[in-house]
Design a protein around this motif. Structure first.
Motif: not given
Length: 264
Positions: A122-143
């Motif tokens: 997962v990757a993103g910029l600005s708001m999407g950067g926040y979303g990318a980090l949240k995906c990895a940190l909140r669902l580490p079993e997925r990414y």
């Protein structure tokens, strides 16, 4: 590579939604680039998230992401997250649930993409950067890994300084005191994820002329204080601009694909 524009219905949001998708395609006569897809393979996939003022079309309009992804035989899914910060809003749609639960299942049913953790990025910029980090940190079993460019890295600071309309921000997150550490606060999420045996690798990048630089440096310091493994942080000349992001998404893809034996 093939480029697909897909409209689908979201039960989570209760309405029609859109995503653009890039897929490897086996070709022999394409001029100026190569692509070697085909067969029964399910491809590694990057969920690529846009920023606050854009939509699912922007990465293909402002960068050469299709050409960049071809080098790695990487599928790219670019969903429309509107202005919801990829969050189940306090007062509004459940963009987080759509992005992390509904969308991957729909995309995997439509397209030959893998659902294995080691193939999912997962990757993103600005708001999407926040979303990318949240995906990895909140669902580490997925990414397996995430890349965040010019991120809204500190939601608390964002809310306190009102970088967006306060009424709109409150509908998304509530107030600072409403932030639930295990849901939307990247600092708190990192403290939990670092305890795992194999946390997702993270790459953060921010321009030295970007108004979000201080927040990115603060999250960097926090991750370093936690001794978060597989973490890379970069700064370089540039502002909150597509010139910066077009350059660094190339480096981001290299980071994501590190260690893969199937990369050409």
């Amino acid at each position: 590579m093939a480029f697909l524009q897909c409209s689908f219905h979201s039960d989570v949001l209760g309405r029609a939604c859109s995503m653009n998708v890039i897929l490897p395609q086996k070709v022999t006569t394409q001029i100026g680039m190569t692509s070697s897809g085909g067969g029964n393979r399910r491809y590694p996939v990057l969920y690529l998230l846009h920023g606050l003022s854009d939509d699912h079309t922007i990465w293909s309009r402002r960068t050469s992401i299709e050409r960049y992804a071809a080098e790695y035989e990487l599928a790219v899914v670019m969903p429309d997250g509107e202005r919801g910060f990829y969050t189940d809003m306090m007062q509004g749609p459940r963009y987080w649930t759509m992005l992390t639960e509904e969308l991957p299942a729909i995309a995997a049913s439509f397209f030959p993409i893998s659902t294995r953790r080691e193939d999912t990025y997962v990757a993103g910029l600005s708001m999407g950067g926040y979303g990318a980090l949240k995906c990895a940190l909140r669902l580490p079993e997925r990414y397996a890994a995430a890349v965040a460019l010019s991120s809204v890295a500190d939601v608390r600071s964002w809310l306190e300084t009102c970088r967006m309309n306060r009424e709109e921000a409150t509908r998304i997150f509530g107030t600072v005191k409403d932030l639930i550490p295990g849901r939307n606060d990247l600092f708190a999420l990192a403290e939990e994820t670092v305890k795992l045996a194999s946390p997702p690798r993270l790459m953060m990048v921010c321009g030295t002329e970007d108004g979000l630089l201080d927040a990115n440096r603060a999250l960097r310091a926090h991750l370093e204080s936690l001794h978060y493994p597989g973490f890379r942080y970069e700064e370089g000349p540039g502002a909150h601009s597509w010139e910066f992001w077009d350059h660094w998404i190339v480096e981001g893809l290299k980071f994501l694909m590190e260690g893969r034996s199937d990369v050409r």
